[in-house]
Enzyme design. Structure first.
Site, short mmCIF file in Angstrom:
data_model
loop_
_atom_site.label_atom_id
_atom_site.label_comp_id
_atom_site.label_asym_id
_atom_site.label_seq_id
_atom_site.Cartn_x
_atom_site.Cartn_y
_atom_site.Cartn_z
N GLN A 1 41.41 53.47 46.40
CA GLN A 1 42.76 52.90 46.45
C GLN A 1 43.52 53.28 45.19
OE1 GLN A 1 42.45 48.50 47.97
NE2 GLN A 1 40.51 49.04 47.03
N ASN A 2 42.81 53.94 44.26
CA ASN A 2 43.43 54.23 42.96
C ASN A 2 44.30 55.46 43.06
OD1 ASN A 2 41.91 52.13 42.13
ND2 ASN A 2 40.35 53.34 41.09
N ASP B 1 45.12 56.97 40.16
CA ASP B 1 44.77 57.80 38.98
C ASP B 1 43.90 58.98 39.45
OD1 ASP B 1 41.87 57.23 38.85
OD2 ASP B 1 42.40 55.22 38.17
N HIS C 1 45.86 55.57 48.82
CA HIS C 1 47.16 55.10 48.34
C HIS C 1 47.94 56.20 47.62
CE1 HIS C 1 45.81 50.59 48.48
NE2 HIS C 1 46.08 51.09 49.67
N GLY D 1 34.96 47.30 42.20
CA GLY D 1 36.16 46.99 41.41
C GLY D 1 37.42 46.82 42.21
N SER E 1 39.69 43.77 44.47
CA SER E 1 39.78 42.33 44.78
C SER E 1 39.75 42.07 46.28
CB SER E 1 41.08 41.76 44.18
OG SER E 1 42.19 42.44 44.72
P1 OAD Z 1 43.12 44.28 41.80
O1 OAD Z 1 43.83 44.18 40.49
O2 OAD Z 1 43.60 43.47 42.93
O3 OAD Z 1 41.56 43.95 41.59
C1 OAD Z 1 40.81 44.54 40.57
C2 OAD Z 1 39.36 44.11 40.78
O4 OAD Z 1 38.57 44.80 39.84
C3 OAD Z 1 39.13 42.61 40.57
O5 OAD Z 1 38.34 42.12 41.66
C4 OAD Z 1 38.37 42.54 39.25
O6 OAD Z 1 37.45 41.44 39.21
C5 OAD Z 1 37.63 43.87 39.26
N1 OAD Z 1 37.30 44.40 37.93
C6 OAD Z 1 38.06 44.39 36.81
N2 OAD Z 1 37.45 45.01 35.79
C7 OAD Z 1 36.24 45.45 36.27
C8 OAD Z 1 35.13 46.16 35.70
N3 OAD Z 1 35.14 46.57 34.44
N4 OAD Z 1 34.07 46.41 36.50
C9 OAD Z 1 34.04 45.99 37.79
N5 OAD Z 1 35.05 45.33 38.38
C10 OAD Z 1 36.14 45.06 37.64
O7 OAD Z 1 43.12 45.84 42.17
P2 OAD Z 1 42.76 46.56 43.54
O8 OAD Z 1 41.76 45.80 44.31
O9 OAD Z 1 42.49 47.98 43.20
O10 OAD Z 1 47.96 49.12 46.18
O11 OAD Z 1 44.14 46.47 44.28
C11 OAD Z 1 44.25 47.03 45.57
C12 OAD Z 1 45.63 47.57 45.78
O12 OAD Z 1 46.60 46.53 45.46
C13 OAD Z 1 46.03 48.68 44.85
O13 OAD Z 1 45.59 49.95 45.29
C14 OAD Z 1 47.52 48.62 44.90
C15 OAD Z 1 47.70 47.13 44.78
O14 OAD Z 1 48.83 46.60 45.32
C16 OAD Z 1 49.16 49.70 46.30
O15 OAD Z 1 49.91 49.86 45.36
C17 OAD Z 1 49.49 50.15 47.68
#
Ligand code: OAD
Length: 222
Positions: A88-89, A91, A106, A165, A167
């Site tokens: 989903q990243n 980067d 994404h 990683g 949510s």
């Molecule tokens: P979130 O910010 O919603 O979630 C990040 C997750 O990473 C959380 O569950 C954290 O607990 C976990 N996390 C943080 N640091 C970590 C580490 N060092 N090791 C392991 N886990 C860690 O981000 P995403 O789930 O990526 O979409 O969000 C999904 C989508 O929402 C994104 O792609 C973006 C956003 O809206 C669009 O822009 C379309």
């Protein structure tokens, strides 16, 4: 050799120094999602939107893939086409670590798209803030994710599904574990804290520790 599908979210890049989306220091903090991540927001204020993505794009030049990205590239090197990475990243850290079988669902920060023609350009510079012909090749809210057919195919064949990683708050990626499970896969989550979704196993801890450990365990077994 098992068929493995890995889904990554912004948590895998956190230890490289990139912000996750949600939480106190998250990318959306200080910005309304509708302003910077919707077609309507871009139409209303392209300068703000280009400035936001230019800043993110510039940040990519300052960071490097971490041990978790490298471990997934190592897994792909061992499994070949039996491994598929869905991210989903936006980067480019998986690509820079050496992964090649990737669906960037994404989009990608380092690509821009012509709004009229759909032409894609590789772009690592700033976009002129007033430009209204080109937009970031990223999926905004309300838009179709990229490569979903490929992902559905891979999930249907998966023996193991690993979410790292993320949510699990954003559709459709938050459905993948259930789809893989229904297809017979074992499901594993790696996260600092468990998400709300159901998994067969949860590995708690930073991605830079847990992902290499999982990859080593898989390579030992195969
Ligand atoms: P979130 O910010 O919603 O979630 C990040 C997750 O990473 C959380 O569950 C954290 O607990 C976990 N996390 C943080 N640091 C970590 C580490 N060092 N090791 C392991 N886990 C860690 O981000 P995403 O789930 O990526 O979409 O969000 C999904 C989508 O929402 C994104 O792609 C973006 C956003 O809206 C669009 O822009 C379309």
């Amino acid at each position: 050799m098992p068929n493995v599908v890995v889904l990554t979210g912004s948590g895998i890049s956190a230890e490289s120094g990139l912000s996750t989306f949600r939480g106190p220091d998250g990318l959306w903090e200080g910005h309304r999602v509708q302003d910077v991540a919707t077609p309507e927001g871009f139409a209303a204020n392209p300068v703000l939107v280009h400035r936001f993505y230019n800043r993110l794009r510039r940040r990519l030049h300052e960071v490097e893939p971490n041990a978790a990205h490298h471990a997934l590239a190592k897994l792909e090197a061992a499994l070949g086409h039996q491994m598929h990475l869905v991210t989903q990243n936006i980067d480019d850290l998986h690509q820079r670590a050496g992964s090649t079988q990737i669906t960037a669902m994404h989009g990608e920060l380092n690509t821009i798209r012509n709004i009229a023609t759909g032409q894609l350009l590789s772009w690592t510079h700033d976009v002129v803030e007033t430009d209204q012909q080109w937009r970031p090749h990223v999926v905004w809210f309300g838009e179709r994710t990229i490569g979903l057919e490929t992902v559905a195919e891979k999930l249907a064949q998966a023996d193991l599904f690993v979410a790292i990683g993320t949510s699990g708050t954003v559709y459709p990626a938050n459905q993948f574990a259930a789809i893989a499970k229904a297809a017979g896969a074992t499901t594993v989550e790696i996260n600092l804290k468990p998400s709300e979704l159901a998994f067969d196993q949860t590995w708690i801890g930073p991605a830079t520790e847990q992902v290499p450990a999982l990859v080593d365990a898989l390579l030992k077994d195969s």
